[in-house]
Design a protein around this motif. Structure first.
Motif, mmCIF file in Angstrom:
data_model
loop_
_atom_site.group_PDB
_atom_site.id
_atom_site.type_symbol
_atom_site.label_atom_id
_atom_site.label_comp_id
_atom_site.label_asym_id
_atom_site.label_seq_id
_atom_site.Cartn_x
_atom_site.Cartn_y
_atom_site.Cartn_z
ATOM 1 N N ASP A 1 13.932 9.260 -11.400
ATOM 2 C CA ASP A 1 14.866 10.333 -11.771
ATOM 3 C C ASP A 1 16.227 9.784 -12.196
ATOM 4 O OD1 ASP A 1 15.813 9.494 -9.354
ATOM 5 O OD2 ASP A 1 15.863 11.467 -8.404
ATOM 6 N N LYS A 2 16.291 8.445 -12.392
ATOM 7 C CA LYS A 2 17.513 7.771 -12.853
ATOM 8 C C LYS A 2 18.672 7.987 -11.875
ATOM 9 C CE LYS A 2 16.113 8.514 -17.657
ATOM 10 N NZ LYS A 2 16.477 9.052 -18.983
ATOM 11 N N THR A 3 18.326 8.037 -10.611
ATOM 12 C CA THR A 3 19.325 8.280 -9.566
ATOM 13 C C THR A 3 19.137 7.295 -8.422
ATOM 14 O OG1 THR A 3 19.437 10.644 -10.073
ATOM 15 C CG2 THR A 3 20.215 9.962 -7.920
ATOM 16 N N LEU A 4 20.246 6.744 -7.955
ATOM 17 C CA LEU A 4 20.257 5.921 -6.755
ATOM 18 C C LEU A 4 21.081 6.641 -5.701
ATOM 19 C CD1 LEU A 4 20.566 2.199 -6.179
ATOM 20 C CD2 LEU A 4 22.469 3.569 -5.370
ATOM 21 N N LYS A 5 20.521 6.771 -4.516
ATOM 22 C CA LYS A 5 21.229 7.438 -3.423
ATOM 23 C C LYS A 5 21.498 6.443 -2.305
ATOM 24 C CE LYS A 5 19.799 12.153 -4.397
ATOM 25 N NZ LYS A 5 21.177 12.649 -4.595
ATOM 26 N N ILE A 6 22.728 6.471 -1.819
ATOM 27 C CA ILE A 6 23.156 5.589 -0.735
ATOM 28 C C ILE A 6 23.361 6.459 0.502
ATOM 29 C CG2 ILE A 6 24.874 3.911 0.019
ATOM 30 C CD1 ILE A 6 25.563 3.486 -2.967
ATOM 31 N N TRP A 7 22.643 6.119 1.571
ATOM 32 C CA TRP A 7 22.651 6.918 2.795
ATOM 33 C C TRP A 7 23.286 6.130 3.938
ATOM 34 C CZ3 TRP A 7 20.071 11.709 2.286
ATOM 35 C CH2 TRP A 7 19.231 11.830 1.171
ATOM 36 N N SER A 8 23.971 6.863 4.812
ATOM 37 C CA SER A 8 24.376 6.284 6.093
ATOM 38 C C SER A 8 23.179 6.394 7.027
ATOM 39 C CB SER A 8 25.563 7.035 6.683
ATOM 40 O OG SER A 8 25.701 6.732 8.055
ATOM 41 N N VAL B 1 24.498 7.817 -7.333
ATOM 42 C CA VAL B 1 24.848 7.026 -8.510
ATOM 43 C C VAL B 1 23.852 7.329 -9.619
ATOM 44 C CG1 VAL B 1 25.215 4.698 -9.410
ATOM 45 C CG2 VAL B 1 25.777 5.215 -7.023
ATOM 46 N N SER B 2 24.358 7.634 -10.797
ATOM 47 C CA SER B 2 23.498 7.932 -11.943
ATOM 48 C C SER B 2 23.243 6.666 -12.751
ATOM 49 C CB SER B 2 24.143 9.004 -12.839
ATOM 50 O OG SER B 2 24.266 10.221 -12.136
ATOM 51 N N GLU C 1 21.441 4.995 -16.363
ATOM 52 C CA GLU C 1 21.082 5.361 -17.737
ATOM 53 C C GLU C 1 19.573 5.358 -17.932
ATOM 54 O OE1 GLU C 1 23.096 2.811 -20.448
ATOM 55 O OE2 GLU C 1 25.096 3.490 -19.862
ATOM 56 N N LYS C 2 18.873 4.511 -17.179
ATOM 57 C CA LYS C 2 17.424 4.393 -17.299
ATOM 58 C C LYS C 2 16.807 4.504 -15.911
ATOM 59 C CE LYS C 2 17.871 3.361 -21.691
ATOM 60 N NZ LYS C 2 17.471 4.315 -22.754
ATOM 61 N N ARG C 3 15.492 4.549 -15.880
ATOM 62 C CA ARG C 3 14.781 4.619 -14.607
ATOM 63 C C ARG C 3 14.999 3.347 -13.793
ATOM 64 N NH1 ARG C 3 8.727 6.569 -15.692
ATOM 65 N NH2 ARG C 3 8.848 5.180 -17.495
ATOM 66 N N VAL C 4 15.149 3.504 -12.487
ATOM 67 C CA VAL C 4 15.457 2.380 -11.598
ATOM 68 C C VAL C 4 14.152 1.747 -11.100
ATOM 69 C CG1 VAL C 4 16.611 1.670 -9.483
ATOM 70 C CG2 VAL C 4 17.610 3.469 -10.905
ATOM 71 N N THR C 5 14.100 0.408 -11.125
ATOM 72 C CA THR C 5 12.896 -0.309 -10.724
ATOM 73 C C THR C 5 13.057 -1.138 -9.452
ATOM 74 O OG1 THR C 5 13.486 -2.184 -12.147
ATOM 75 C CG2 THR C 5 12.100 -0.461 -13.115
ATOM 76 N N ASP D 1 31.054 9.933 -5.985
ATOM 77 C CA ASP D 1 30.147 9.637 -7.088
ATOM 78 C C ASP D 1 30.601 8.348 -7.751
ATOM 79 O OD1 ASP D 1 28.628 11.948 -6.671
ATOM 80 O OD2 ASP D 1 30.045 13.152 -7.809
ATOM 81 N N LYS D 2 30.093 7.247 -7.254
ATOM 82 C CA LYS D 2 30.558 5.937 -7.696
ATOM 83 C C LYS D 2 29.918 5.566 -9.036
ATOM 84 C CE LYS D 2 31.017 4.607 -2.857
ATOM 85 N NZ LYS D 2 32.426 4.921 -2.793
ATOM 86 N N LYS D 3 30.659 4.807 -9.826
ATOM 87 C CA LYS D 3 30.197 4.413 -11.149
ATOM 88 C C LYS D 3 29.630 2.994 -11.102
ATOM 89 C CE LYS D 3 31.754 8.246 -12.950
ATOM 90 N NZ LYS D 3 30.794 9.295 -13.364
ATOM 91 N N PRO D 4 28.413 2.792 -11.629
ATOM 92 C CA PRO D 4 27.858 1.443 -11.670
ATOM 93 C C PRO D 4 28.452 0.630 -12.812
ATOM 94 C CG PRO D 4 26.319 2.980 -12.656
ATOM 95 C CD PRO D 4 27.482 3.805 -12.152
ATOM 96 N N THR D 5 28.506 -0.680 -12.631
ATOM 97 C CA THR D 5 29.042 -1.600 -13.639
ATOM 98 C C THR D 5 27.961 -2.627 -13.976
ATOM 99 O OG1 THR D 5 31.268 -1.342 -12.735
ATOM 100 C CG2 THR D 5 30.876 -3.249 -14.145
ATOM 101 N N PRO D 6 27.759 -2.952 -15.260
ATOM 102 C CA PRO D 6 26.748 -3.962 -15.609
ATOM 103 C C PRO D 6 27.064 -5.310 -14.964
ATOM 104 C CG PRO D 6 27.466 -2.768 -17.568
ATOM 105 C CD PRO D 6 28.406 -2.389 -16.465
ATOM 106 N N LEU D 7 26.053 -5.943 -14.390
ATOM 107 C CA LEU D 7 26.231 -7.231 -13.719
ATOM 108 C C LEU D 7 25.575 -8.366 -14.504
ATOM 109 C CD1 LEU D 7 27.211 -8.694 -11.072
ATOM 110 C CD2 LEU D 7 24.869 -8.377 -10.231
ATOM 111 N N LEU D 8 24.308 -8.183 -14.880
ATOM 112 C CA LEU D 8 23.580 -9.203 -15.639
ATOM 113 C C LEU D 8 22.398 -8.529 -16.321
ATOM 114 C CD1 LEU D 8 20.705 -10.104 -13.949
ATOM 115 C CD2 LEU D 8 22.451 -10.901 -12.359
#
Length: 421
Positions: free
Chosen positions: A82-89, A99-100, A102-106, A137-144
């Motif tokens: 669903d192109k979503t990453l969720k961070i839980w306590s 976190v949204s 752009e593509k599906r997360v693998t 709602d944190k923004k992801p940054t390209p790493l590599l």
């Protein structure tokens, strides 16, 4: 038109394997199957109540492809199609950030200091999320980037110096994790090259002393390999499918039926549990850290039911190995999500491991109801599920070869070209 029909058909039959993760202190066990995330509190003896104020149920709207606890146990992440990453306590089970992508997360990874979460998308780009950002709602940054190669696994080294990324193009990249990752990770330490099919999973060998540099990898080539990540040197190769009696040596024709799907270390890295497609059980490897070798210690078979693990997780405190088999959207069955959980106790070099009965599993009936669901499932469904996972894995990770005329047609009908027109 034919191309569209094939693409749509493949999309309809695409399934996701069930996943399992255990809290590092053994407090919680989490299972993901399809879009469902299920967590059981082993201390409280009940299901954990997850709270996500950003959405209504369900928390994920498509197949979950990756879950894991952080090294200190305070964080848990889930992500997927669903192109979503969720961070839980993992203390309150409140979703602290969505976190949204752009593509599906693998694949996902949490830095061992708990300050960064990384995730990979289907186009081979790895993103980093700084957990010190004040916004929810944190923004992801390209790493590599792996440049359009699907990334199958992400791992931080235990000393947090490196981030490792494995892909379907047979390679493992060891990248220096910078002090300021929001500026990108540009320094490559090494490449671990030697697999002849997609790399499916990674795990570090815990170091009792000395540097944390020994890495284990599993692959579609039916092997587990041991590496020194500082140099990228291949130290040893174990043909686990051959040793388990599933495959003849150099039996190339059946390689893809016996891909290594998951592995995890136990006993501080002295033993390595390995799951293989088509194997009703696991292979335990002995890892000799001083000699830097791998050998088969024993094969643990699961008798009495059609159980082929899709994911493994270790509880280091109790020396129990948690296993799950299952799949989303099982073709031909009215099961929106199918999961079965088993536990092996007595994971030891000398002791004989035992597959626990349902009445002896920690958490008992309540745990099974939470993690498996309450629906009664016939045994044959799990065999169908194993075949569905195998087919989906091949479709996703094994590169397809097209005749030259088909390649030209595919180039002309690419979505980005359609948009330009």
């Amino acid at each position: 038109m034919d191309e569209e029909v094939v693409t749509e058909s493949r999309k309809e039959t695409e399934v996701a394997p069930a996943l399992v993760s255990v809290h590092p202190d053994g407090h919680y066990v989490a299972v993901a199957v399809g879009p469902e995330l299920r967590v059981f509190d082993l201390i409280g003896g009940c299901a954990a109540s997850l709270v996500d104020d950003s959405v209504d149920q369900p928390f994920h709207k498509d197949n979950i492809r990756a879950i894991r606890f952080g090294a200190n146990g305070k964080l848990f992440v889930s992500a997927g199609d669903d192109k979503t990453l969720k961070i839980w306590s993992s203390q309150s089970w409140q979703c602290i950030s969505t976190v949204s992508s752009e593509k599906r997360v693998t694949a996902v990874a949490i830095s061992n200091d708990g300050l960064h979460v990384c995730f990979a998308d289907k186009f081979g780009l790895v993103w980093v999320v700084d957990l010190n950002q004040p916004s929810r709602d944190k923004k992801p940054t390209p790493l590599l980037s792996h440049y359009c190669s699907i990334i199958t696994s992400l791992e931080f080294s235990p000393d947090n110096r490196f981030i490792l990324s494995a892909d379907r193009d047979f390679k493992i990249r060891v990248t220096n994790f910078p002090n300021n990752p929001l500026n990108g990770a540009h320094q490559i330490q090494s490449f671990c090259l030697g697999h002849t099919e997609f790399v499916s999973c990674l795990a570090f060998v815990p170091a009792q002393e000395g540097p944390h540099s020994l890495l284990l990898s599993g692959s579609g080539d039916s092997t587990v390999r041991l590496w020194d990540i500082s140099s990228g040197a291949l130290l040893d190769t174990c043909e686990v499918a051959v040793k388990a009696g599933l495959l003849e040596s150099n039996g190339k024709a059946e390689e893809h039926d016996h891909a290594v799907t998951n592995l995890c270390t136990t006993l501080d890295g002295l033993l390595v549990a390995v799951s293989i497609q088509s194997l009703r059980g696991i292979v335990l490897l002995r890892c000799n850290v001083s000699a830097q070798t791998l050998s088969v210690a024993k094969v643990v078979s699961i008798a009495g039911e059609a159980f082929i693990p899709t994911c493994l997780a270790n509880n280091p405190l109790t020396r129990e190995l948690w296993m799950v088999t299952g799949v989303s959207n099982l073709p031909g069955y009215n099961y929106p999500s199918l999961a079965r959980v088993l536990v092996i106790s007595g994971i030891d070099v000398e002791q004989e491991p035992v597959v626990l009965g349902d009445n002896k599993i920690p958490g008992g009936e309540k745990l099974l109801e939470t993690l498996q669901g309450t629906a009664s499932v016939d045994d044959n469904a799990f065999l169908v599920a194993a075949e569905a996972v195998k087919a989906a894995m091949c479709n996703l990770l094994i590169k397809k070869q097209y005749p030259s005329e088909n390649r030209e047609y595919r180039k002309k009908t690419r979505n980005d070209r359609k948009l330009k027109e």
